[in-house]
Scaffold this motif. Structure first.
Motif, mmCIF file in Angstrom:
data_model
loop_
_atom_site.group_PDB
_atom_site.id
_atom_site.type_symbol
_atom_site.label_atom_id
_atom_site.label_comp_id
_atom_site.label_asym_id
_atom_site.label_seq_id
_atom_site.Cartn_x
_atom_site.Cartn_y
_atom_site.Cartn_z
ATOM 1 N N SER A 158 0.837 -1.204 0.000
ATOM 2 C CA SER A 158 0.000 0.000 0.000
ATOM 3 C C SER A 158 0.870 1.253 0.000
ATOM 4 N N PHE A 159 2.082 1.152 0.557
ATOM 5 C CA PHE A 159 2.977 2.316 0.476
ATOM 6 C C PHE A 159 3.382 2.574 -0.975
ATOM 7 N N SER A 179 11.207 4.870 -0.298
ATOM 8 C CA SER A 179 10.542 3.972 0.637
ATOM 9 C C SER A 179 11.429 3.576 1.803
ATOM 10 N N VAL A 184 9.555 2.914 5.271
ATOM 11 C CA VAL A 184 8.700 1.737 5.413
ATOM 12 C C VAL A 184 9.547 0.462 5.367
ATOM 13 N N TYR A 207 9.922 6.279 13.299
ATOM 14 C CA TYR A 207 8.974 5.948 12.235
ATOM 15 C C TYR A 207 7.623 5.540 12.812
ATOM 16 N N VAL A 252 4.238 5.749 10.400
ATOM 17 C CA VAL A 252 4.495 5.135 9.100
ATOM 18 C C VAL A 252 3.562 3.958 8.856
ATOM 19 N N ALA A 311 -1.410 1.518 7.049
ATOM 20 C CA ALA A 311 -1.689 0.135 6.702
ATOM 21 C C ALA A 311 -2.560 -0.545 7.754
#
Lengths: 326, 324
Positions: A196-197, A228, A231, A314, A319, A323
């Motif tokens: 999803s990121f 990224s 993540v 994070y 982050v 999700a």
């Protein structure tokens, strides 16, 4: 106002009282630490003190067990006995316990094995998770919905202990280090987080790269990965901690001379038994002392405590919450 | 084709793309996507071998499974394994222990992250809030072996707690070896490990609450507590319901590693749960069929509980996990 000044002087800037601020002009004065909206009433002194006390207590409860273990591991056996196990601060700190367990032998070997399993496992997990997440994040890929469904369904049911054990045995993995890595190679949750990121990245980036003639591998490596880092750092932490802490797969599939640190920890601390050693070190064949037990605990704890501060920002910045919400 | 912003248009575009894709021959699409497929297939193989293949392995619940005979040659016994399990008093002991531990955990653990999230959310200083979050998230990363080792050191018979009690003139009490206390110990450990981590999702939900609602409530004279009760809690109620459903679905699953590490300290009468029953009967004693049967029953009951509680959430007007 005066009460606030006394209890928390740092929250009030020395330049000009904030009361004079016209309502609606600026809610977040950069000089203020507090982001309290204008309509929210300032808590009284008692409320502030109570909240501070509560937060301090929570932080103490969360960290005290680890501090106690560290203090015990730095004490001599005589001091532990004299203080009835309750060592708040070692009177004569000694590294004797660490010297003993790190000078070769069972614990040293297990430590190296744990590091090996964690490094190899985390690398493999991150690589395969990122590759699959990227593949599934691209629209129009052949069979995209099928691949995704095979992943998502596994989040809702798992086969259970016995069938998993039989599959790993049937593959002939027992007694191989692969048995503690392969069965947990990809976590569906982490995969969904990364996917999803990737899907949230602006599609203009992909289109521009594609027009410039870049293939998917090149796009992944030069465009997606640099964007990224956060993540990927988070899932690497999840994987790394899971491999470092894993003990049940090791108990099921590995022989005693392949044990990682977590199994030594169980043997020493929870069962209070020595680990048979081929080298026959007499010190380790006797039951481990409390200081040694706690030193093994601390050695297992240290890598987590070293990596965590680098990555915790994070979590606090949210982050993974995107999700988690689905 | 232009890309129009907006969810509806995006969905329509996606549907159009899918329709156009169908007209391209499969083999052309495979060749076009070969790099992407090469990225997906290794991961897919993992899920096929280590997640889906074991599901088929559940067939041994209907077999008199003998490892040297294998799946094919072991005798088919129908529901005999299930009959054996349901006639075994240790199975019912495991069921009741599991329920006692999970229900207690639900009651004691579940409200803690909510309360903690409300507390952290009320901290106005960003720096302080981040600091507290960092501290309370940390225990989540301590593995069960480590955690149980630490708790044994603190609460065990040779640990800190008995000495503190003695110094206070109270009767000696060893929290890790008292069978009656076992469910509470499990709950305390779980709270220490995951209450902080559990705040993440509630904090995210709290941050999404419309500030104008809070402002309007404040204008109408609602104090902090009334705003908590009438704005914050209703605002995060969907998340609370969602997590509650997931918890109810897990009611037959306790932390397996957590229990198996501490089972021997109090004995199976207090600490045998379904998962450890499966482990000891199957992998330790070789009663593969009955153990797999228990695993299967547990899986089905858990799935039914999720569906049931989801339905219940719909009845009380919440969305739950999904809406069919």
């Amino acid at each position: 106002m005066t009460a606030t000044m006394r209890t928390a002087p740092t929250t009030t800037p020395p330049t000009g009282p904030r009361r004079l601020r016209r309502p609606g002009t600026r809610r977040h004065d950069p000089r203020r630490h507090s982001a309290r909206p204008v309509w929210d009433e300032e808590p009284g002194a008692a409320g502030k003190a109570g909240k501070a006390l509560l937060l301090a207590l929570i932080c103490f409860l969360a960290t005290y067990p680890m501090i106690a273990v560290l203090a015990t591991s730095l004490s001599s056996q005589r001091e532990i006995a004299a203080k009835n196990g309750l060592v708040l601060w070692p009177g004569h700190p000694t590294l004797a316990a660490y010297r003993q367990i790190l000078s070769g032998g069972v614990v040293t070997d297990a430590l190296l094995r744990s590091v090996g399993i964690t490094v190899v496992g985390t690398l493999a997990s991150v690589v395969f998770t990122v590759l699959m997440a990227y593949g599934l994040s691209r629209p129009r890929v052949v069979g995209g919905r099928f691949w995704l469904l095979t992943v998502l369904c596994t989040m809702f049911f798992s086969a259970g202990i016995i069938p998993n054990f039989l599959v790993v045995s049937a593959l002939g993995l027992r007694g191989h280090y692969a048995a503690v890595i392969l069965p947990t190679l990809i976590s569906a949750f982490n995969l969904v987080v990364v996917r999803s990121f990737f899907m949230g990245l602006p599609r203009e980036l992909f289109e521009a790269a594609r027009i410039d003639g870049a293939g998917d591998l090149r796009i992944l490596w030069t465009i997606v990965l640099p964007l990224s880092k956060a993540v990927i750092a988070v899932i690497a932490l999840f994987y790394g901690v899971a491999y470092w802490n894993s003990f049940f797969t090791a108990m099921l599939y590995l022989d005693m001379d392949q044990w990682p640190l977590s199994m030594i920890l169980r043997q020493y601390v929870l069962l209070g038994q020595p680990v048979a050693d081929d080298a026959g070190l007499s010190a380790e064949l006797s039951a481990p002392t409390q200081a040694i037990q706690m030193a093994v605990v601390v050695i297992s704890l240290v890598p987590i405590l070293l990596v965590y501060p680098l990555l915790q920002r994070y979590f606090t910045k949210g982050v993974i919450t995107g999700a988690v919400k689905g | 084709m232009t890309v129009v912003p907006g969810a509806v248009n995006a969905a329509r575009t996606a549907a159009m793309v899918r329709g156009m894709e169908r007209k391209i021959p499969l083999w052309t699409r495979v060749r076009r996507d070969k790099v992407l497929l090469a990225m997906i297939i290794p991961g897919f193989l993992y899920f096929a071998v280590f997640q889906w293949l074991p599901l088929l392995g559940n067939v041994i619940a209907f077999l008199d499974y003998q490892p040297y005979l294998g799946f094919v040659d072991s005798a088919w016994v129908g529901f005999a394994n299930f009959a054996e399990v349901f006639g075994d008093p240790t199975f019912y002991e495991a069921v009741s222990n599991t329920l006692v531990i999970t229900v207690l955990q639900l009651v004691l653990f579940f409200p803690v992250p909510i309360a903690l999230a409300l507390l952290i959310n009320s901290v106005m200083s960003t720096a302080l809030r981040r600091f507290v979050q960092s501290v309370v998230y940390l225990p989540h990363f301590i593995g069960w072996v480590l955690l149980v080792s630490i708790f044994t050191q603190l609460l065990g018979p040779l640990g800190v707690l008995p000495h503190v009690l003695q110094a206070l003139g109270l009767p000696a009490f060893s929290a890790t070896t008292t069978p009656e206390f076992f469910p509470f110990l499990m709950a305390i450990e779980t709270i220490w490990k995951d209450a902080g981590w559990g705040t993440i999702i509630f904090l995210a939900a709290l941050a999404n609450i419309n500030g104008e609602l809070l402002e309007a409530a404040a204008m109408d004279g609602a104090g902090k507590w009334r705003r908590t009760w009438h704005v914050y809690l209703p605002g995060i109620m969907p998340v609370i319901i969602l997590l509650l459903i997931l918890q109810v679905g897990q009611i037959l699953s306790v932390g397996f590693e957590q229990i198996i590490l501490q089972r021997d300290a109090v004995g199976p009468a207090a600490a045998e749960v379904l998962d450890t029953w499966v482990y000891y009967h199957g992998i330790q004693d070789g009663a593969w069929g009955p153990a797999a049967a228990v695993g299967l029953v547990k899986g089905f009951v858990g799935f039914a509980l999720v569906l049931g509680s989801n339905k219940l959430a719909h009845l009380v007007g919440q969305d739950g996990i999904y809406r069919a």
